[in-house]
Design a protein around this motif. Structure first.
Motif, mmCIF file in Angstrom:
data_model
loop_
_atom_site.group_PDB
_atom_site.id
_atom_site.type_symbol
_atom_site.label_atom_id
_atom_site.label_comp_id
_atom_site.label_asym_id
_atom_site.label_seq_id
_atom_site.Cartn_x
_atom_site.Cartn_y
_atom_site.Cartn_z
ATOM 1 N N ALA A 1 0.846 -1.193 0.000
ATOM 2 C CA ALA A 1 0.000 0.000 0.000
ATOM 3 C C ALA A 1 0.882 1.244 0.000
ATOM 4 O O ALA A 1 2.110 1.170 0.134
ATOM 5 C CB ALA A 1 -0.913 -0.014 1.219
ATOM 6 N N ALA A 2 0.267 2.415 -0.103
ATOM 7 C CA ALA A 2 1.010 3.681 -0.164
ATOM 8 C C ALA A 2 1.844 3.916 1.090
ATOM 9 O O ALA A 2 2.909 4.547 1.037
ATOM 10 C CB ALA A 2 0.044 4.841 -0.391
ATOM 11 N N ALA B 1 -0.212 -5.459 0.891
ATOM 12 C CA ALA B 1 -1.499 -5.166 0.226
ATOM 13 C C ALA B 1 -1.911 -6.243 -0.764
ATOM 14 O O ALA B 1 -2.489 -5.948 -1.789
ATOM 15 C CB ALA B 1 -1.415 -3.822 -0.465
ATOM 16 N N GLY B 2 -1.611 -7.490 -0.473
ATOM 17 C CA GLY B 2 -2.093 -8.560 -1.342
ATOM 18 C C GLY B 2 -0.995 -9.192 -2.169
ATOM 19 O O GLY B 2 0.123 -8.671 -2.255
ATOM 20 N N VAL B 3 -1.324 -10.323 -2.779
ATOM 21 C CA VAL B 3 -0.344 -11.112 -3.524
ATOM 22 C C VAL B 3 -0.952 -11.557 -4.846
ATOM 23 O O VAL B 3 -2.131 -11.942 -4.897
ATOM 24 C CB VAL B 3 0.089 -12.360 -2.713
ATOM 25 C CG1 VAL B 3 1.115 -13.189 -3.502
ATOM 26 C CG2 VAL B 3 0.633 -11.964 -1.351
#
Length: 408
Positions: free
Chosen positions: A33-34, A39-41
């Motif tokens: 994420a920023a 934030a996921g794969v």
């Protein structure tokens, strides 16, 4: 697992190998994420059989899975389904949706060929590689073998007829009206290029001439060569006169020609008004104008027969055509028969100003079948005749009264 690529890798690799699929490459990419947090794969496994892809969406607590295999040398469908089910169980979702699509053919080259009955429902069977696949000036023609139906003909993606179930449709289209008529001599078939309707009509010895008005000569020629079990030589019978012309124009001309022939039976053995892939080649032959022209081309005591579509899948078409027939003829007798190749209960109708198949008693049907020596019937008989016209309530109600959508 939604955030940890290594934990996800351990699961996916183990389950893929356990399913019997062959990994030839892999990539697991974590996103940030920023603010730098996980934030996921996204992962992809390259398989000798094709690939697997997974995308995790932790902010939505969601995962998308795609298991894709080819079946060129062997059928890997069961392995793919097993892997998908195992991965779904590992993620233990509260809700999930699965879509299982057949890609290409199996190891024998057979392909699941589906026809859309509606935008939401399809029916089909596995077909071998086509014996014939050609584009005529009018439509796409395909003939292929199948395990259940034998040779199958499709036009513009729509199933037309097959060797093993053709009698469901052709006997029901022809014999209720032909037996009701005391002595049919002259008949017109619009469409019917496979020859099945002609073959059934020729079982009535009073038939002197059949005009087979088929717009596409290639359908007749290919049926001649490949569908002998359906037409049984009827396409080359001397009593069958071939006319390669648009059915709408032919019937309109026949209706205007007061000195021309009049027909005891007119059979509309047509493709649907709109086929599976959107073709509307036969649409004009379902209009009120055309049906009234058919009436004008009938001899006194004659009858028109046509199919109406499926009362369940095509209720508006069924009702609309019944209304148009009611607006044109004194007697309209709708009936139904299940047609295996169509995957549905199918509607037909006999329309006439003079005769009504619902008034023909069982002993009359028996006597006419015997007197005419109508043989080799697999569906139609004296008990089936009245049963065809015994309609469920929902079918009785379709188009029973003239309404606002009569149209043209």
């Amino acid at each position: 697992m939604l955030l940890d690529p290594e934990q996800l890798r351990q699961l996916v690799v183990a389950q893929t190998i356990g399913a019997g699929l062959t990994i030839v490459g892999e990539k697991f990419h974590p996103f940030q994420a920023a603010d730098g947090s996980a934030a996921g794969v996204t992962c992809a496994l390259l398989l000798a059989e094709s690939h697997l892809a997974i995308h995790t969406w932790p902010e939505r607590r969601a995962v998308t899975l795609d298991v894709y295999v080819c079946n060129y040398t062997e059928d890997n469908s069961a392995k793919a389904s097993g892997l998908l089910d195992t991965l779904i169980a590992a993620f233990a979702p509260a809700q999930w949706q699965t879509h299982r699509l057949q890609r290409g053919g199996d190891a024998s080259g057979h392909t699941l060929a589906l026809e859309q009955l509606t935008p939401h429902t399809a029916y089909g069977t596995r077909l071998a590689p086509p014996l014939v696949q050609t584009q005529s000036p009018f439509q796409r023609i395909e003939i292929a073998d199948s395990a259940e139906f034998g040779k199958v003909m499709r036009l513009d993606g729509a199933y037309m007829t097959s060797e093993r179930d053709e009698f469901f449709y052709h006997e029901c289209l022809v014999h209720p009206a032909a037996i009701t008529h005391p002595q049919p001599r002259r008949a017109l078939i619009v469409g019917g290029g496979d020859g099945g309707s002609s073959e059934e009509l020729l079982k009535h010895p009073s038939i002197e001439e059949i005009t087979l008005c088929e717009i596409d000569p290639e359908v007749i020629e290919l049926a001649r060569r490949h569908l002998q079990k359906i037409h049984r030589g009827a396409l080359d019978e001397p009593r069958v006169r071939h006319v390669a012309q648009d059915g709408f124009a032919f019937v309109q001309q026949a209706a205007r020609d007061a000195a021309g022939p009049r027909y005891d039976l007119i059979l509309l053995d047509l493709t649907d008004p709109q086929t599976a892939d959107g073709s509307a080649l036969a649409a004009d032959c379902y209009t009120l104008e055309f049906l009234q022209a058919c009436k004008a081309a009938l001899a006194p005591g004659g009858a028109l027969v046509m199919h109406l579509g499926s009362p369940f899948h095509h209720p508006q078409r069924f009702g609309l055509l019944r209304q148009r027939l009611n607006a044109s003829f004194r007697h309209v007798a709708p009936y139904t028969a299940y047609v295996p190749l169509y995957g549905a209960l199918w509607g037909m109708a006999v329309a006439s100003d003079s005769i009504d198949p619902r008034d023909v008693e069982r002993n009359t049907v028996t006597a006419r079948l015997q007197d005419r020596a109508v043989g080799e019937l697999q569906y139609y008989n004296a008990d089936v005749h009245p049963a065809l016209f015994a309609l469920p309530n929902f079918v009785q109600n379709l188009g029973a009264h003239l309404g606002t959508y009569l149209g043209t």
